[in-house]
Design an enzyme around this catalytic site. Structure first.
Site, PDB file in Angstrom:
ATOM      1  CB  SER A 205      -6.057   0.724 -26.476  1.00 63.80           C
ATOM      2  OG  SER A 205      -5.346   1.404 -27.490  1.00 63.80           O
TER       3      SER A 205
ATOM      4  CB  CYS B 127       3.961   1.569 -23.734  1.00 66.23           C
ATOM      5  SG  CYS B 127       5.093   2.376 -22.595  1.00 66.23           S
TER       6      CYS B 127
ATOM      7  CG  LEU C 135     -10.112   6.426 -23.841  1.00 71.25           C
ATOM      8  CD1 LEU C 135     -11.611   6.203 -23.888  1.00 71.25           C
ATOM      9  CD2 LEU C 135      -9.786   7.897 -24.060  1.00 71.25           C
ATOM     10  CD  GLN C 136      -3.583   2.042 -19.380  1.00 70.23           C
ATOM     11  OE1 GLN C 136      -3.307   2.818 -20.313  1.00 70.23           O
ATOM     12  NE2 GLN C 136      -2.673   1.310 -18.777  1.00 70.23           N
TER      13      GLN C 136
ATOM     14  CB  CYS D  58       4.506 -11.371 -32.257  1.00 74.38           C
ATOM     15  SG  CYS D  58       4.828 -10.200 -33.597  1.00 74.38           S
TER      16      CYS D  58
END
Ligand SMILES: [Zn+2]
Length: 392
Positions: free
Chosen positions: A78, A197, A80-81, A350
């Site tokens: 996650s 983030c 690498l985006q 959550c």
């Protein structure tokens, strides 16, 4: 306000270095003198993640002679985006080592020093002391205040950046010449109020927009050129495509760099920022169930009302079967309370259990005394119950 260069120039550039940096050398403001200063510079990048990736790559390419990297994490898919210093084949590797390999590939003349540890009150001063300038690429408030306080106490300048979804901010904090981060934000936001983030998401390319501003400011400070972003906050909106700047004044009452400081050494930053509020901690104590427990209740037709307090976009990625989506904010604003059933046991969840603990405190205060939440959230659920589902 222009400032003198932070670093003395190196004695010379080699023939190879002249070739490599020629596009810098022919800019009059940089020139041989500026490039020699970069060669002599020692810059520490805190984090090799979203901001650290572009920052390290451009600092390396620019010819900063020594680059320190503080990073203890491993590369996750996650990342690498946006964390473009790492690639597919780095997944599972140490981020620090992966970043070092990329830096060396970009510029073999850079001396890379790895600090593969979590920055804390015990090591921060020792690490910072070795460097001329710090680039802050951290993603949490506790480390941000730690970086600020250590930099102020050591008299070091640092370039700060922050990113969230489409919004970015950057500034240079240097108490000797302007405000510090505490002058701008004296208090950490209440836990749970500002999503990270990981909770709220971030546009990948925003990292490059803000990370490159940070490198730009670093180069200016090291070489002593231009107008540094001291005393100014740059605010970037990628959706509107606007850059705004606001003046930030040194606060004479700043707890750290003010006239009568109350913070004279490093403090307990986890407590100062509180990962989970006290109310949430109290609410969660004894009222936290495991994903397995939830599955058992569902399988035995226990009369429960399962509420997912995340945001709709997160719900779309992955959800627990049977969960009703009611975002956290609706509880904080009070709108959600009327939707609560009186005859069922309320179970909240959550992503990982932080936000649901906050909502649990709200529900307990509103009289729903037997409400519980799922420790580990949907991520725990996927890991333990439905491993075929995606995580984020
Ligand atoms: Zn201050």
């Amino acid at each position: 306000m222009s400032l003198p260069p932070l670093v003395e120039p190196a004695a010379e550039l080699t023939v190879d270095e002249v070739r490599r940096y020629s596009r810098h050398l022919i800019i009059p403001d940089v020139g041989m003198d500026g490039q020699k200063r970069l060669k002599n510079s020692k810059v520490l990048c805190v984090g090799a993640g979203g901001l650290g990736s572009p920052a390290l790559m451009y600092l390396a390419a620019a010819g900063v002679g020594t680059l320190g990297i503080v990073e203890f994490d491993t590369v996750d898919e996650s990342n690498l985006q946006r964390q473009i210093i790492h690639g597919q084949s780095d997944v599972g590797r140490s981020k620090a080592e992966s970043a070092r390999d990329s830096v060396k590939e970009i510029n073999p003349y850079v001396n890379v020093i790895l600090h593969e540890e979590r920055l804390d009150v015990d090591n921060v001063k020792e690490i910072f002391a070795e460097y001329d300038l710090i680039v802050d690429g951290t993603d949490n408030f506790a480390t941000r205040y730690l970086v600020n306080d250590a930099a102020v106490l050591l008299g070091k300048p640092y370039v700060w950046g922050s990113i969230y979804r489409f919004d970015g901010q950057a500034s240079v904090f240097w108490a000797e010449h302007g405000p510090c981060y505490r002058c701008l934000y004296p208090e950490a936001p209440p836990p749970g109020m500002v999503p990270s983030c990981a909770e709220g998401g971030v546009l990948g390319v925003l990292c490059a927009s803000i990370g490159s501003i940070q490198v730009n400011e670093a180069i200016k400070l090291l070489a002593g050129i231009g107008e540094p972003l001291v005393g100014r906050l740059m605010i970037y909106d990628a959706l509107e495509m606007t850059y705004r700047q606001v003046k930030v004044r040194k606060d004479p009452n700043c707890a750290l760099c003010g006239e009568n400081p109350t913070v004279t050494d490093l403090i307990d930053y986890e407590a100062f920022c509180g990962a989970v509020s006290e109310e949430a901690q109290v609410a969660a104590a004894g009222n936290t169930i495991t994903p397995k427990q939830l599955k058992e209740w569902q399988d035995t037709d226990e009369d429960i009302f399962l509420i997912d307090v995340r945001e709709p976009a997160e719900y779309e990625i992955v959800s627990i079967p049977g969960a009703t989506l009611i975002p956290k904010n609706e509880f904080l604003l009070g709108n959600a309370l009327e939707k609560m059933p009186q005859d069922k046991k309320i179970v909240l969840h959550c992503k990982t259990g932080v936000r649901s603990a906050e909502v649990l405190a709200v529900l307990h205060a509103a009289g729903f005394a037997d409400a519980v939440h799922v420790g580990g959230g949907v991520i725990g659920w996927v890991n333990q119950i439905e491993p075929e589902k995606p995580v984020y």
